[in-house]
Design a protein around this motif. Structure first.
Motif, PDB file in Angstrom:
ATOM      1  N   UNK A 136       0.819  -1.208   0.000  1.00 25.21           N
ATOM      2  CA  UNK A 136       0.000   0.000   0.000  1.00 25.21           C
ATOM      3  C   UNK A 136       0.857   1.263   0.000  1.00 25.21           C
ATOM      4  N   UNK A 137       1.974   1.226   0.705  1.00 20.62           N
ATOM      5  CA  UNK A 137       2.846   2.402   0.777  1.00 20.62           C
ATOM      6  C   UNK A 137       3.382   2.772  -0.608  1.00 20.62           C
ATOM      7  N   UNK A 138       3.671   1.770  -1.435  1.00 18.75           N
ATOM      8  CA  UNK A 138       4.300   2.014  -2.728  1.00 18.75           C
ATOM      9  C   UNK A 138       3.358   1.745  -3.917  1.00 18.75           C
ATOM     10  N   UNK A 139       2.058   1.568  -3.673  1.00 17.77           N
ATOM     11  CA  UNK A 139       1.198   1.114  -4.770  1.00 17.77           C
ATOM     12  C   UNK A 139       1.050   2.152  -5.872  1.00 17.77           C
ATOM     13  N   UNK A 140       1.149   3.453  -5.539  1.00 19.86           N
ATOM     14  CA  UNK A 140       1.044   4.473  -6.585  1.00 19.86           C
ATOM     15  C   UNK A 140       2.216   4.342  -7.567  1.00 19.86           C
ATOM     16  N   UNK A 141       3.422   4.221  -7.004  1.00 20.89           N
ATOM     17  CA  UNK A 141       4.610   4.105  -7.855  1.00 20.89           C
ATOM     18  C   UNK A 141       4.594   2.814  -8.660  1.00 20.89           C
ATOM     19  N   UNK A 142       4.170   1.706  -8.026  1.00 24.14           N
ATOM     20  CA  UNK A 142       4.105   0.416  -8.724  1.00 24.14           C
ATOM     21  C   UNK A 142       3.122   0.486  -9.882  1.00 24.14           C
ATOM     22  N   UNK A 143       1.947   1.080  -9.628  1.00 23.77           N
ATOM     23  CA  UNK A 143       0.916   1.163 -10.660  1.00 23.77           C
ATOM     24  C   UNK A 143       1.394   1.990 -11.845  1.00 23.77           C
ATOM     25  N   UNK A 144       1.994   3.155 -11.589  1.00 21.21           N
ATOM     26  CA  UNK A 144       2.459   3.992 -12.690  1.00 21.21           C
ATOM     27  C   UNK A 144       3.634   3.360 -13.424  1.00 21.21           C
ATOM     28  N   UNK A 145       4.476   2.613 -12.714  1.00 18.68           N
ATOM     29  CA  UNK A 145       5.639   1.978 -13.349  1.00 18.68           C
ATOM     30  C   UNK A 145       5.218   0.900 -14.348  1.00 18.68           C
ATOM     31  N   UNK A 146       4.032   0.329 -14.172  1.00 22.53           N
ATOM     32  CA  UNK A 146       3.566  -0.725 -15.073  1.00 22.53           C
ATOM     33  C   UNK A 146       2.870  -0.171 -16.312  1.00 22.53           C
ATOM     34  N   UNK A 147       2.755   1.167 -16.399  1.00 22.80           N
ATOM     35  CA  UNK A 147       1.996   1.783 -17.489  1.00 22.80           C
ATOM     36  C   UNK A 147       2.912   2.683 -18.306  1.00 22.80           C
ATOM     37  N   UNK A 148       3.074   2.354 -19.589  1.00 26.80           N
ATOM     38  CA  UNK A 148       3.931   3.150 -20.460  1.00 26.80           C
ATOM     39  C   UNK A 148       3.230   4.453 -20.862  1.00 26.80           C
ATOM     40  N   UNK A 149       4.026   5.377 -21.354  1.00 26.49           N
ATOM     41  CA  UNK A 149       3.464   6.650 -21.819  1.00 26.49           C
ATOM     42  C   UNK A 149       4.430   7.775 -21.571  1.00 26.49           C
ATOM     43  N   UNK A 150       4.588   8.655 -22.575  1.00 26.28           N
ATOM     44  CA  UNK A 150       5.500   9.784 -22.443  1.00 26.28           C
ATOM     45  C   UNK A 150       4.955  10.794 -21.442  1.00 26.28           C
ATOM     46  N   UNK A 151       5.866  11.513 -20.801  1.00 24.14           N
ATOM     47  CA  UNK A 151       5.456  12.538 -19.838  1.00 24.14           C
ATOM     48  C   UNK A 151       4.895  13.756 -20.567  1.00 24.14           C
ATOM     49  N   UNK A 152       3.761  14.254 -20.090  1.00 24.26           N
ATOM     50  CA  UNK A 152       3.157  15.471 -20.611  1.00 24.26           C
ATOM     51  C   UNK A 152       2.848  16.385 -19.435  1.00 24.26           C
ATOM     52  N   UNK A 153       3.371  17.610 -19.476  1.00 21.79           N
ATOM     53  CA  UNK A 153       3.120  18.561 -18.394  1.00 21.79           C
ATOM     54  C   UNK A 153       1.631  18.873 -18.311  1.00 21.79           C
ATOM     55  N   UNK A 154       1.148  19.105 -17.094  1.00 23.63           N
ATOM     56  CA  UNK A 154      -0.285  19.308 -16.876  1.00 23.63           C
ATOM     57  C   UNK A 154      -0.784  20.579 -17.547  1.00 23.63           C
ATOM     58  N   UNK A 155      -1.862  20.430 -18.314  1.00 25.33           N
ATOM     59  CA  UNK A 155      -2.571  21.547 -18.945  1.00 25.33           C
ATOM     60  C   UNK A 155      -4.056  21.365 -18.610  1.00 25.33           C
TER      61      UNK A 155
END
Length: 264
Positions: free
Chosen positions: A32-51
């Motif tokens: 649970x402590x690291x689930x955000x990082x684990x979830x995002x690490x499994x999903x590809x996609x280029x970084x886009x700054x927030x608009x």
């Protein structure tokens, strides 16, 4: 001596009886402590700054109930949309300009990253709602009391603190293991009590709020009386102007019962 034997025996059998459940809670808690990082690490996609303007335009035809940062990779968000929206009742993972990186049915247990939410729900409530949460909270109370029993059993006599806090390197294997168990228990006692008590208060959240008399933060219910006059981007900018330097983490959308934006 008889009282000490009773404490030791109780501590041992309570630990053995509940160890499997506590190990499950510990393992899912670490996840649970690291689930955000684990979830995002499994999903590809280029970084886009927030608009925010681009995101608002992208979802203008959707019935959105909330948008939350994923808390793993920067500038990624989870958008929860209702069944009447084009994609149906789903949770969409988007980048900073609204491109959909992943779509899954709301409530999905495994596919589309649903396994992370399932493990979190297992940790918090055993996949059993309020009943499971009560079981988790009760097990936390049992663990808290067992920690107190262990501290009482390990508490050294006057003048023996050094021996108790520094594990023995000699003696039989059983004596060596016991000295390590006792020393680790005494060193970790206060952090463990704090962690467990915090977990119990989270499990019994409503009771904790009542005991602490926490003031409600929800806006009063009032249905909309006309077309919306403040859009998502404007609402966020108003909130950020009120709290300069704050970082956006969530947006709750107005509903048919409550004409208010909730910005976290």
């Amino acid at each position: 001596m008889r009282f000490r034997v009773i404490i030791l025996t109780t501590h041992r059998w309570v630990s053995l009886a509940a160890v499997a459940f506590w190990l499950l809670q510990a393992a899912t808690g670490v996840f649970a402590v690291f689930h955000w990082e684990i979830d995002d690490a499994t999903l590809a996609g280029a970084h886009r700054a927030t608009d925010l303007d681009a995101i608002e335009r992208r979802f203008s035809s959707f019935e959105v109930s909330s948008i939350w940062t994923t808390a793993g990779a920067p500038d990624r968000y989870d958008v929860k949309v209702a069944a009447s929206s084009p994609d149906g009742d789903r949770v969409l993972r988007i980048d900073g300009v609204g491109n959909i990186l992943r779509s899954r049915r709301d409530g999905e247990r495994f596919a589309g990253g649903g396994f992370t939410d399932t493990l979190i729900e297992l940790h918090h409530e055993l996949l059993a709602g309020d009943t499971g949460k009560a079981i988790v909270g009760t097990s936390g109370l049992l663990l808290f009391s067992n920690l107190l029993l262990g501290i009482s059993a390990a508490w050294p006599r006057a003048g023996q603190w050094r021996r108790a806090l520094l594990p023995s390197r000699t003696g039989t294997r059983m004596a060596w293991l016991y000295s390590w168990h006792r020393a680790l228990g005494l060193w970790a006692a206060i952090p463990a009590l704090l962690l467990v008590s915090a977990g119990v208060m989270m499990a019994f959240e409503e009771t904790t709020e009542k005991l602490l008399r926490v003031a409600p933060i929800e806006a009063p219910a009032h249905p909309p009386s006309g077309p919306a006059r403040v859009g998502m981007t404007e609402a966020v900018r108003i909130a950020q102007a009120r709290y300069p330097g704050a970082v956006l983490s969530g947006i709750g959308f107005p509903s048919s019962e409550k004409a208010a934006w909730k910005i976290t």
